[in-house]
Design a protein around this motif. Structure first.
Motif, PDB file in Angstrom:
ATOM      1  N   LEU B  26     -51.425 -68.589 -26.444  1.00 10.34           N
ATOM      2  CA  LEU B  26     -52.595 -68.752 -25.579  1.00 10.34           C
ATOM      3  C   LEU B  26     -52.442 -67.994 -24.265  1.00 10.34           C
ATOM      4  O   LEU B  26     -53.434 -67.681 -23.600  1.00 10.34           O
ATOM      5  CB  LEU B  26     -52.849 -70.237 -25.303  1.00 10.34           C
ATOM      6  CG  LEU B  26     -53.329 -71.062 -26.499  1.00 10.34           C
ATOM      7  CD1 LEU B  26     -53.613 -72.495 -26.083  1.00 10.34           C
ATOM      8  CD2 LEU B  26     -54.564 -70.433 -27.130  1.00 10.34           C
ATOM      9  N   GLY B  29     -54.356 -64.897 -24.355  1.00 14.14           N
ATOM     10  CA  GLY B  29     -55.815 -64.950 -24.415  1.00 14.14           C
ATOM     11  C   GLY B  29     -56.324 -66.105 -25.258  1.00 14.14           C
ATOM     12  O   GLY B  29     -55.555 -66.849 -25.854  1.00 14.14           O
ATOM     13  N   GLU B  30     -57.632 -66.200 -25.269  1.00 13.19           N
ATOM     14  CA  GLU B  30     -58.323 -67.257 -26.002  1.00 13.19           C
ATOM     15  C   GLU B  30     -58.006 -67.216 -27.498  1.00 13.19           C
ATOM     16  O   GLU B  30     -57.935 -66.136 -28.079  1.00 13.19           O
ATOM     17  CB  GLU B  30     -59.829 -67.047 -25.833  1.00 13.19           C
ATOM     18  CG  GLU B  30     -60.545 -68.120 -25.105  1.00 13.19           C
ATOM     19  CD  GLU B  30     -62.013 -67.751 -24.917  1.00 13.19           C
ATOM     20  OE1 GLU B  30     -62.720 -68.522 -24.287  1.00 13.19           O
ATOM     21  OE2 GLU B  30     -62.436 -66.676 -25.410  1.00 13.19           O
ATOM     22  N   TYR B  71     -59.502 -72.153 -27.295  1.00 11.69           N
ATOM     23  CA  TYR B  71     -58.578 -72.751 -26.337  1.00 11.69           C
ATOM     24  C   TYR B  71     -57.989 -71.688 -25.421  1.00 11.69           C
ATOM     25  O   TYR B  71     -57.666 -70.580 -25.856  1.00 11.69           O
ATOM     26  CB  TYR B  71     -57.460 -73.488 -27.077  1.00 11.69           C
ATOM     27  CG  TYR B  71     -57.896 -74.811 -27.660  1.00 11.69           C
ATOM     28  CD1 TYR B  71     -58.572 -74.853 -28.877  1.00 11.69           C
ATOM     29  CD2 TYR B  71     -57.663 -76.003 -26.989  1.00 11.69           C
ATOM     30  CE1 TYR B  71     -58.993 -76.069 -29.419  1.00 11.69           C
ATOM     31  CE2 TYR B  71     -58.071 -77.222 -27.535  1.00 11.69           C
ATOM     32  CZ  TYR B  71     -58.732 -77.240 -28.740  1.00 11.69           C
ATOM     33  OH  TYR B  71     -59.145 -78.436 -29.273  1.00 11.69           O
ATOM     34  N   THR B  72     -57.860 -72.060 -24.163  1.00 15.27           N
ATOM     35  CA  THR B  72     -57.199 -71.191 -23.194  1.00 15.27           C
ATOM     36  C   THR B  72     -56.092 -71.983 -22.513  1.00 15.27           C
ATOM     37  O   THR B  72     -56.098 -73.208 -22.506  1.00 15.27           O
ATOM     38  CB  THR B  72     -58.178 -70.679 -22.127  1.00 15.27           C
ATOM     39  OG1 THR B  72     -58.826 -71.814 -21.522  1.00 15.27           O
ATOM     40  CG2 THR B  72     -59.221 -69.778 -22.729  1.00 15.27           C
TER      41      THR B  72
END
Lengths: 113, 113
Positions: B26, B29-30, B71-72
């Motif tokens: 993560l 990135g997303e 998700y980040t």
DNA sequence: AGATTATATACCCATATCGGAATATATCAA
DNA sequence: TTGATATATTCCGATATGGGTATATAATCT
């Protein structure tokens, strides 16, 4: 499978607040078991058990001194944690100039510098 | 009492290797749940469960995107770990000049510089 | 609405935990 | 040896875990 044992690695060993407190004290120098128990308001058996976990992952060393056992800290074993966390350091450092983060700092009373 | 829950704080949440791997991904990135599951060779429910823990301690944020959830990472929550470990940094930095430590570095193939 | 995809939740189980209390081991002193 | 002190170990019980599997929810498409 169940949760990974506390003795699996320093990450798990250090997840327990009591053990971090013990390390905080040992960082200042050698301490006996009862010494730690008194300073942390813990019972002796619990301290012995926490020290056993810390010993298992190499975070402390022991030395016999008469009828006492003096524990010292071995910080090297924390390096993997430091190395892993450090990779994300920029994620809170780079954003200090952003307004919302700045306000958060002010609200929490921390030094934004 | 029992062991402190994984959702108690970032220390406990991050003690699980899978969750560290998820954060590693993560950080770049997303990612969606299935995305993570594929990259880590995990089944979808386990990934969802790990993400739930990470969310509970604020280490990740979610954003709905159609039928997916992206998700980040929120690195700020790692700062307490960094701060705690950093206090012991000198314990492995100061000793680099000692011969035994130096030899250890060489044996483990690390860069002593 | 029905079908499909993406994700979350529920249930089970083996395992380890932490604190408490009691007891065992070890070391010293008289 | 007997007694006192320091530490380690054992047993208990309540609790949470993480993987597996099945199922529920949610969003999209036809």
């Amino acid at each position: 499978m169940a949760r990974r044992p506390t003795t699996a690695d320093p990450f798990n060993a250090v997840a327990e607040p009591r053990r971090r407190q013990i390390l905080d004290l040992l960082a200042t120098g050698e301490r006996s078991v009862n010494d730690l128990a008194g300073l942390l308001n813990l019972k002796q058996p619990q301290v012995s058990k926490h020290l056993k976990v810390l010993k298992a992952v190499g975070l402390v060393n022991v030395r016999g001194a008469g009828r006492r056992r003096l524990y010292t800290m071995n910080g090297d074993k924390l390096k993997p944690i430091h190395d892993w966390v450090k990779r994300f350091e920029r994620m809170w450092a780079e954003r200090l100039d952003r307004l919302d983060e700045y306000l958060k700092e002010l609200q929490s009373g921390e030094d934004p510098g």
